[in-house]
Design a protein around this motif. Structure first.
Motif, PDB file in Angstrom:
ATOM      1  N   TRP A 265      74.426 -25.307-103.876  1.00 23.19           N
ATOM      2  CA  TRP A 265      73.586 -25.542-102.704  1.00 23.19           C
ATOM      3  C   TRP A 265      74.385 -25.696-101.418  1.00 23.19           C
ATOM      4  O   TRP A 265      74.086 -25.052-100.406  1.00 23.19           O
ATOM      5  CB  TRP A 265      72.698 -26.763-102.928  1.00 23.19           C
ATOM      6  N   LEU A 269      74.188 -23.170 -98.285  1.00 22.12           N
ATOM      7  CA  LEU A 269      73.632 -23.629 -97.012  1.00 22.12           C
ATOM      8  C   LEU A 269      74.612 -23.385 -95.857  1.00 22.12           C
ATOM      9  O   LEU A 269      74.214 -22.966 -94.770  1.00 22.12           O
ATOM     10  CB  LEU A 269      73.281 -25.114 -97.096  1.00 22.12           C
ATOM     11  N   GLU A 307      64.869 -30.409 -96.258  1.00 21.71           N
ATOM     12  CA  GLU A 307      65.896 -30.177 -97.277  1.00 21.71           C
ATOM     13  C   GLU A 307      65.280 -30.174 -98.675  1.00 21.71           C
ATOM     14  O   GLU A 307      65.629 -29.341 -99.513  1.00 21.71           O
ATOM     15  CB  GLU A 307      66.990 -31.249 -97.197  1.00 21.71           C
ATOM     16  N   ARG A 311      65.495 -26.905-100.846  1.00 20.91           N
ATOM     17  CA  ARG A 311      66.380 -27.042-101.998  1.00 20.91           C
ATOM     18  C   ARG A 311      65.615 -27.073-103.325  1.00 20.91           C
ATOM     19  O   ARG A 311      66.023 -26.422-104.296  1.00 20.91           O
ATOM     20  CB  ARG A 311      67.236 -28.307-101.868  1.00 20.91           C
ATOM     21  N   PHE A 315      64.957 -23.009-103.529  1.00 20.66           N
ATOM     22  CA  PHE A 315      66.255 -22.718-104.152  1.00 20.66           C
ATOM     23  C   PHE A 315      66.220 -22.970-105.661  1.00 20.66           C
ATOM     24  O   PHE A 315      66.448 -22.053-106.468  1.00 20.66           O
ATOM     25  CB  PHE A 315      67.319 -23.587-103.479  1.00 20.66           C
ATOM     26  N   THR A 316      65.907 -24.198-106.059  1.00 23.34           N
ATOM     27  CA  THR A 316      65.934 -24.555-107.481  1.00 23.34           C
ATOM     28  C   THR A 316      64.824 -23.865-108.264  1.00 23.34           C
ATOM     29  O   THR A 316      65.066 -23.356-109.373  1.00 23.34           O
ATOM     30  CB  THR A 316      65.811 -26.084-107.649  1.00 23.34           C
TER      31      THR A 316
END
Length: 407
Positions: A265, A269, A307, A311, A315-316
């Motif tokens: 991450w 980023l 965030e 995230r 992202f996850t």
């Protein structure tokens, strides 16, 4: 339902034959299984001799409990299921990632944007002109180097749901042509004399999407995800399949994605932050509260930060979908079965692996005495193979089947 049989004939040759095309009233796994059994019985084929099965990725085919492969395994425990390697992995991974709603909307916007920019030959010429000017400016500033084959002026590539790897190429081309694309879209919006209100409206919408934090975030995320699976995708589409190499690539691809999910991450980023700075895109305050009409937290009083949204929810979640798809296509038992089988065609057969293959996966095909004797037979085989001109040239399981019959 199309039925195709793969079998070894009396000469040891591996054959693959289309058997029948069967009409089915629905695609329920039970209906498919009944129709399949009926056809095999009609041709007097013993279903107990089935030693493998493979289908596409539909849940009614591959389902662990009620899928067709599970129903077949219930009656034929040695009919191990291996997902069809020819099925286009990257397209399946794109479909899996689209289960995350913002990713689905991203690909729709990506297609829309490319269509707007490449709508005419004039826009295409403007795109290449803008890219050439960008390269010239960067060379003068010393940010890039000149040389043979460097700094080629490319174009935007369309993604297609039937073209292998096209989504990865499309994402990479937009990142490379990002500045030029934005310049062309802004030019269309400002050109009042040569464009219609519809063209200006589409260009303005496309430009707003292009400059949004979320779009650029997902653009880079999909480049990372599809890039990490590209090598495996290309390997699986080869006509001649190296099973051991494919299984090693599966394991390394899973590990790579998992490492990126757990520890990537901060690096990711920082990479896209520099991209935002380069193209002067407004970056969201990661500590600020995220509010959106489409984001509905599990509890009314729960508020999350930007965030957390980027995230966890993007992202996850996206990486989890990729890993889930890979795990369902390449489960541990299938991978071990293929890996053990591939040791049959190495320069020296691994006796322990073949004995494990027999004991774990095909115990009822061998008597206790045959299992005990097998270890010594394999040792003798390893001594004989280098001096036997037919056996020493074996490079695949198909070659092995043929040579064993000949010798």
């Amino acid at each position: 339902m199309a039925i195709v049989l793969r079998f070894v004939d009396a000469k040891g040759m591996i054959q693959e034959r289309f058997l029948d095309l069967v009409h089915v009233t629905d695609t329920l796994s039970a209906t498919l299984k009944t129709s399949l059994w009926k056809q095999l019985s009609h041709y007097q084929l013993d279903v107990k001799k089935i030693r493998g099965q493979g289908y596409d990725g539909a849940s009614n085919m591959r389902g662990e409990w009620n899928g067709l492969q599970a129903l077949v395994r219930y009656e034929c425990p040695y009919a191990y299921y291996v997902h069809c390697f020819a099925h286009r992995l990257q397209l399946a991974l794109v479909c899996a990632s689209r289960e995350v709603i913002p990713i689905h909307k991203f690909f729709n916007k990506l297609v829309f944007r490319i269509n707007v920019v490449c709508a005419s030959s004039k826009c295409h010429d403007e795109l290449q002109k803008a890219k050439a000017e960008e390269i010239k400016t960067l060379l003068e500033m010393g940010e890039i180097k000149s040389g043979s084959g460097l700094n080629q002026v490319g174009t935007l590539r369309r993604a297609g749901d039937t073209r292998w790897g096209s989504h990865f190429n499309s994402v990479c081309s937009l990142i490379d042509m990002f500045g030029a694309t934005r310049a062309v879209l802004q030019g269309i919006v400002e050109d009042l004399s040569h464009t219609t209100f519809s063209q200006r409206g589409d260009a303005d919408t496309a430009c707003d999407h292009l400059e949004s934090f979320e779009f650029v975030f997902i653009l880079h995320l999909m480049k990372e995800v599809l890039g990490k699976t590209e090598t495996l995708s290309q390997a699986l589409q080869k006509k001649s399949q190296d099973i051991l190499n494919a299984m090693e690539l599966v394991s390394s691809t899973k590990a790579n994605l998992n490492e990126f999910r757990n520890n990537g991450w901060e690096t990711f980023l920082s990479k896209i932050t520099s991209f935002y700075v380069k193209y002067v895109i407004q970056m969201s305050d990661m500590k600020g509260l995220y509010t959106s009409t489409r984001y509905r937290p599990r509890k009314p009083d729960l508020r999350v930060t930007f965030e957390h949204y980027y995230r966890v929810d993007l992202f996850t979640s996206t990486l989890d979908k990729q890993l889930e798809e890979l795990n369902s296509r390449f489960d541990e038992n299938a991978m071990e079965l293929l890996t053990l089988s591939s040791s049959l065609v190495s320069k020296e057969i691994d006796v322990d692996k073949i004995c494990l293959l027999v004991k774990k996966y095909y115990p009822e095909d061998f008597t206790e005495q045959e299992i005990t004797l097998l270890q010594f037979q394999l040792q003798n085989f390893n001594f004989e193979m280098p001096t036997n001109t037919i056996l020493s040239g074996v490079s695949s399981i198909a070659d092995l089947c043929k040579s064993l019959v000949e010798t």
